[in-house]
Design a protein around this motif. Sequence first.
Motif, PDB file in Angstrom:
ATOM      1  N   ALA A   1       0.930  -1.108  -0.041  1.00 20.21           N
ATOM      2  CA  ALA A   1       0.040   0.062  -0.135  1.00 20.21           C
ATOM      3  C   ALA A   1       0.986   1.062  -0.134  1.00 20.21           C
ATOM      4  O   ALA A   1       1.579   1.486   1.092  1.00 20.21           O
ATOM      5  N   THR A   2       1.059   1.990  -1.004  1.00 19.69           N
ATOM      6  CA  THR A   2       1.705   2.991  -1.257  1.00 19.69           C
ATOM      7  C   THR A   2       0.960   4.391  -1.918  1.00 19.69           C
ATOM      8  O   THR A   2       0.273   3.982  -2.614  1.00 19.69           O
ATOM      9  N   VAL A   3       1.323   5.254  -1.475  1.00 17.49           N
ATOM     10  CA  VAL A   3       0.460   6.726  -2.131  1.00 17.49           C
ATOM     11  C   VAL A   3       1.670   7.724  -2.267  1.00 17.49           C
ATOM     12  O   VAL A   3       2.611   7.849  -1.477  1.00 17.49           O
ATOM     13  N   ALA A   4       1.378   8.527  -3.335  1.00 19.10           N
ATOM     14  CA  ALA A   4       2.237   9.618  -3.734  1.00 19.10           C
ATOM     15  C   ALA A   4       1.362  10.886  -3.026  1.00 19.10           C
ATOM     16  O   ALA A   4       0.086  11.018  -3.357  1.00 19.10           O
ATOM     17  N   PHE A   5       2.179  11.724  -2.523  1.00 25.35           N
ATOM     18  CA  PHE A   5       1.567  12.698  -1.571  1.00 25.35           C
ATOM     19  C   PHE A   5       2.265  14.039  -2.141  1.00 25.35           C
ATOM     20  O   PHE A   5       3.603  14.033  -2.047  1.00 25.35           O
ATOM     21  N   GLY A   6       1.697  15.065  -2.520  1.00 26.40           N
ATOM     22  CA  GLY A   6       2.208  16.455  -2.648  1.00 26.40           C
ATOM     23  C   GLY A   6       1.943  16.726  -4.105  1.00 26.40           C
ATOM     24  O   GLY A   6       1.706  16.011  -4.909  1.00 26.40           O
ATOM     25  N   PRO A   7       2.301  18.158  -4.158  1.00 29.50           N
ATOM     26  CA  PRO A   7       2.642  19.211  -3.322  1.00 29.50           C
ATOM     27  C   PRO A   7       1.322  19.565  -2.332  1.00 29.50           C
ATOM     28  O   PRO A   7       0.111  19.312  -2.864  1.00 29.50           O
ATOM     29  N   ALA A   8       1.454  20.338  -1.398  1.00 30.89           N
ATOM     30  CA  ALA A   8       0.411  20.912  -0.635  1.00 30.89           C
ATOM     31  C   ALA A   8       0.445  22.412  -0.391  1.00 30.89           C
ATOM     32  O   ALA A   8       1.780  22.875  -0.313  1.00 30.89           O
ATOM     33  N   TYR A   9      -0.595  23.113  -0.500  1.00 28.29           N
ATOM     34  CA  TYR A   9      -0.567  24.600  -0.193  1.00 28.29           C
ATOM     35  C   TYR A   9      -1.485  24.894   0.825  1.00 28.29           C
ATOM     36  O   TYR A   9      -2.642  24.500   0.989  1.00 28.29           O
ATOM     37  N   PHE A  10      -0.944  25.662   1.836  1.00 27.39           N
ATOM     38  CA  PHE A  10      -1.697  25.872   3.094  1.00 27.39           C
ATOM     39  C   PHE A  10      -2.172  27.356   2.932  1.00 27.39           C
ATOM     40  O   PHE A  10      -1.433  28.351   2.617  1.00 27.39           O
ATOM     41  N   CYS A  11      -3.467  27.615   3.267  1.00 23.91           N
ATOM     42  CA  CYS A  11      -3.975  28.893   3.217  1.00 23.91           C
ATOM     43  C   CYS A  11      -4.489  29.489   4.592  1.00 23.91           C
ATOM     44  O   CYS A  11      -5.107  28.753   5.364  1.00 23.91           O
ATOM     45  N   ALA A  12      -4.708  30.951   4.537  1.00 25.30           N
ATOM     46  CA  ALA A  12      -5.448  31.531   5.713  1.00 25.30           C
ATOM     47  C   ALA A  12      -6.785  31.506   5.669  1.00 25.30           C
ATOM     48  O   ALA A  12      -7.551  31.644   6.513  1.00 25.30           O
ATOM     49  N   ALA A  13      -7.409  31.355   4.352  1.00 26.12           N
ATOM     50  CA  ALA A  13      -8.860  31.286   4.212  1.00 26.12           C
ATOM     51  C   ALA A  13      -9.449  30.133   4.715  1.00 26.12           C
ATOM     52  O   ALA A  13      -8.848  29.052   4.746  1.00 26.12           O
ATOM     53  N   ASP A  14     -10.820  30.087   5.083  1.00 29.56           N
ATOM     54  CA  ASP A  14     -11.519  28.828   5.411  1.00 29.56           C
ATOM     55  C   ASP A  14     -11.726  28.098   4.123  1.00 29.56           C
ATOM     56  O   ASP A  14     -11.909  28.673   2.969  1.00 29.56           O
ATOM     57  N   SER A  15     -11.839  27.047   4.496  1.00 25.36           N
ATOM     58  CA  SER A  15     -11.977  25.619   3.472  1.00 25.36           C
ATOM     59  C   SER A  15     -13.720  26.331   2.862  1.00 25.36           C
ATOM     60  O   SER A  15     -14.516  26.611   3.329  1.00 25.36           O
ATOM     61  N   GLY A  16     -13.619  26.593   1.350  1.00 23.51           N
ATOM     62  CA  GLY A  16     -14.721  26.833   0.853  1.00 23.51           C
ATOM     63  C   GLY A  16     -14.848  28.335   0.633  1.00 23.51           C
ATOM     64  O   GLY A  16     -15.921  28.828  -0.068  1.00 23.51           O
ATOM     65  N   ALA A  17     -14.147  29.148   1.216  1.00 27.32           N
ATOM     66  CA  ALA A  17     -14.350  30.512   0.808  1.00 27.32           C
ATOM     67  C   ALA A  17     -14.080  31.118  -0.590  1.00 27.32           C
ATOM     68  O   ALA A  17     -13.300  30.272  -1.243  1.00 27.32           O
ATOM     69  N   SER A  18     -14.846  32.050  -1.003  1.00 27.53           N
ATOM     70  CA  SER A  18     -14.873  32.418  -2.228  1.00 27.53           C
ATOM     71  C   SER A  18     -13.559  32.933  -2.975  1.00 27.53           C
ATOM     72  O   SER A  18     -13.266  32.772  -3.919  1.00 27.53           O
ATOM     73  N   THR A  19     -12.690  33.442  -1.964  1.00 31.43           N
ATOM     74  CA  THR A  19     -11.371  33.970  -2.311  1.00 31.43           C
ATOM     75  C   THR A  19     -10.257  33.123  -1.951  1.00 31.43           C
ATOM     76  O   THR A  19      -8.992  33.530  -1.529  1.00 31.43           O
ATOM     77  N   LEU A  20     -10.499  31.789  -1.568  1.00 26.24           N
ATOM     78  CA  LEU A  20      -9.594  30.756  -1.157  1.00 26.24           C
ATOM     79  C   LEU A  20      -8.225  30.574  -1.807  1.00 26.24           C
ATOM     80  O   LEU A  20      -8.129  30.651  -2.947  1.00 26.24           O
ATOM     81  N   CYS A  21      -7.320  30.689  -1.214  1.00 27.99           N
ATOM     82  CA  CYS A  21      -5.915  30.809  -1.471  1.00 27.99           C
ATOM     83  C   CYS A  21      -5.479  31.493  -2.734  1.00 27.99           C
ATOM     84  O   CYS A  21      -4.784  31.048  -3.601  1.00 27.99           O
ATOM     85  N   GLU A  22      -5.938  32.961  -2.660  1.00 25.35           N
ATOM     86  CA  GLU A  22      -5.477  33.670  -3.632  1.00 25.35           C
ATOM     87  C   GLU A  22      -3.977  33.909  -3.313  1.00 25.35           C
ATOM     88  O   GLU A  22      -3.126  34.044  -4.271  1.00 25.35           O
ATOM     89  N   THR A  23      -3.355  33.713  -2.109  1.00 21.59           N
ATOM     90  CA  THR A  23      -2.186  33.768  -1.506  1.00 21.59           C
ATOM     91  C   THR A  23      -1.956  32.657  -0.613  1.00 21.59           C
ATOM     92  O   THR A  23      -2.605  32.366   0.416  1.00 21.59           O
TER      93      THR A  23
END
Length: 250
Positions: free
Chosen positions: A63-85
């Motif tokens: 059982a192996t999985v490839a993970f990445g890349p990941a981006y972390f955001c200050a906006a809440d999940s589902g916000a309309s401006t999610l992860c502009e930065t």
Amino acid sequence: MNAPNLSPGARRLLAAVLLGSPALSASACAGTGQPEVTYAAHAEADVPGEIAAGAWTIALDEATVAFGPAYFCAADSGASTLCETAIAELTTITRVNLLDPAPQPLGLVHGFEGEIRSVSFNYGIHWFSTESSPTPAPEAPGVSSVHLRGRATRGAEALDFEADVDAVPQRQGLLAVPSLAVAASVGAAPVRLAVRFDVVDEWLASVDFDALAEGGATRVAIAPGSPAHQRLRYDMIAVHRPQFLWSTSP
């Protein structure tokens, strides 16, 4: 989250990593005015024993999985401006052994101090807006996001199975998991990130092994496009995702 909605630096860094560039820097995130931070991330696998899937009992050999890349955001999940930065980025792609309980390094998170409320990530397959089709990273097992091999038993019946699942973004320009709620406050104190994969038993529990064993089959490859493959892919992207846990670094 649509990849073009990441900061320009985040997009450049994602492209550089997947094209093999060694130049990684927290400065690739858009400036927030906050101090920069860098901290280690690792994967933790909750190694399953026997897995129940209806009347079947599953034992895994691989059982192996490839993970990445990941981006972390200050906006809440589902916000309309999610992860502009993106406030932080884990740009490496790593193949994780889900049967190994030891911590497995995922690389370094580069970013800034601040609140993290959501994350977007891929399972080793990207689909840039400039690409005509999804492209697996070299770390993807067998050019797929996840590779599973094992045996399902039901009384005297035994079914050997193998699955290579492509958890691709839903469409061009997206990440596979576009937004997942997380909670962390990263400040000056050293921290570390654990990405906990306690999900492989949940993935397999949703598979209809009765259907796979129809006709007396004793060996099956779960093929792309099949109901079992679609179920596994859906679980990986939308239902049973890894946990992201920040803790104080010793």
